[in-house]
Write an enzyme that holds these catalytic residues in place. Structure first.
Site, PDB file in Angstrom:
ATOM      1  CG  HIS A 203      -1.750   1.204   1.413  1.00  0.00           C
ATOM      2  ND1 HIS A 203      -3.083   1.245   1.073  1.00  0.00           N
ATOM      3  CD2 HIS A 203      -1.451   2.443   1.911  1.00  0.00           C
ATOM      4  CE1 HIS A 203      -3.574   2.447   1.346  1.00  0.00           C
ATOM      5  NE2 HIS A 203      -2.602   3.193   1.867  1.00  0.00           N
ATOM      6  CD  GLU A 204       1.801   3.482   3.819  1.00  0.00           C
ATOM      7  OE1 GLU A 204       1.861   4.522   3.129  1.00  0.00           O
ATOM      8  OE2 GLU A 204       0.933   3.298   4.687  1.00  0.00           O
ATOM      9  CG  HIS A 207       0.401   6.257  -0.763  1.00  0.00           C
ATOM     10  ND1 HIS A 207      -0.738   6.712  -1.383  1.00  0.00           N
ATOM     11  CD2 HIS A 207       0.004   5.728   0.430  1.00  0.00           C
ATOM     12  CE1 HIS A 207      -1.782   6.476  -0.613  1.00  0.00           C
ATOM     13  NE2 HIS A 207      -1.362   5.872   0.493  1.00  0.00           N
TER      14      HIS A 207
END
Length: 330
Positions: A203-204, A207
């Site tokens: 997820h990170e 980004h």
């Protein structure tokens, strides 16, 4: 560049996010107005990069043999040598990278672990948030490489947030801040019961590659806020793994509860959309200079053990230390 100013704006905006059940999972929030500014500048910057690529005859059609290689430096931040103090093993780090490669399968992105550092610092372990001096000191001391290198920091950062990341366009303002931070319990097999399949890192990293959350950050509206055409409108983040969740019933599609860029349980997350993959390619070409290349799947690693430190005394990065012989790990 405009993004030198935007970095400060987007960092401050994270404090304005509205949590779901007092849990935000990820602290990488950007306000609606700042997203509009970011995307307007991105359109200009991306067009300029494409024009330059064309003039250099550097655009090559993507084929299955081409990979967008991302080199990774992993920083283990621990408060003790016990596993409960964040002292994950080198094997766990390698497994995390391997697991993330399965999550990004089909995207052309491929992650290669270059090195591991280990630092004992209780202050960094507990308080290394983006808005705190400990987080700044940690990154200033340990960050390695340029905009193409993914720096991962496994720490004790915890509820209501278990991770955060910078975005590609923020690199030019403060290069040393670039990277992702995750809670060490979220690695594959970790002790966080709902988030222990390594998907917090996925997820990170999404980004870091240029993706927003699939839901509306801050305004709780059904506007298209992630700038990806094939992700349905979604008003709120997801907690758990609900069936048939639809926070925008007047617009097409159910909520993207299975998307890596929502807040669902790890067991629920399974996908990126084709539109998200194309956005990651465009963002990383524009701001990280990452292009498709032929690459053999070889992972070279070495471990660097760094001395215990305090936040007021930054430590140097030590390189070139070979991996120790196999033995018991904490």
């Amino acid at each position: 560049m405009l993004f030198s100013t935007l970095f400060a704006l987007t960092a401050a905006a994270s404090a304005l996010a509205v949590p779901v059940s007092n849990f935000t999972r990820c602290d990488s929030h950007i306000s609606h107005d700042d997203r509009q500014m970011v995307e307007a500048q991105f359109a200009i910057d991306h067009a300029a990069v494409l024009a330059n690529e064309t003039s250099r005859r550097a655009i090559t059609p993507i084929s299955p043999s081409l990979r967008r290689v991302v080199h990774v430096v992993w920083h283990i931040i621990q408060e003790s040598t016990a596993l409960t103090g964040g002292a994950i093993t080198e094997d766990t780090v390698r497994q995390s990278i391997s697991t993330m490669n399965t999550h990004y399968s089909g995207s052309t992105f491929y992650f290669v672990l270059d090195s591991i550092t280990r630092t004992t610092n209780a202050d960094w372990f507990r308080f290394a948030r983006e808005d705190r001096a400990e987080g700044t000191a940690m990154k200033r001391a340990l960050h390695s490489g340029d905009e193409k290198v993914l720096n991962v920091y496994s720490t004790g950062v915890t509820y209501p947030t278990i991770g955060y990341s910078t975005y590609p366009w923020q690199y030019s303002a403060n290069p040393y801040k670039d990277g992702v931070v995750i809670n060490y319990e979220t690695v594959p097999g970790g002790s966080n019961i709902y988030y222990n399949e390594g998907k917090q890192l996925t997820h990170e990293t999404g980004h870091w590659l240029g993706l927003y959350h699939v839901f509306d950050d801050g305004r709780s509206s059904c506007s298209d806020t992630d700038f990806v055409a094939d992700t349905p409108a979604q008003k709120f983040s997801t907690l758990g793994c609900p069936t048939g969740k639809d926070t925008c019933p007047d617009q097409p599609g159910l909520d993207a509860v299975h998307n890596y860029m929502d807040y669902s349980y790890d067991s629920c997350m399974t996908e990126f959309t084709p539109g998200q993959i194309e956005r990651m390619k465009a963002q990383t070409l524009t701001y990280r200079g990452i292009r498709g290349q032929t690459w053999p799947p070889i992972i070279l690693t070495h471990i660097m053990d760094l001395p215990s430190t305090v936040a007021s005394a930054p430590i140097p990065v030590i390189t070139g230390v070979p991996i120790p012989a196999p033995g018991p790990h904490p």
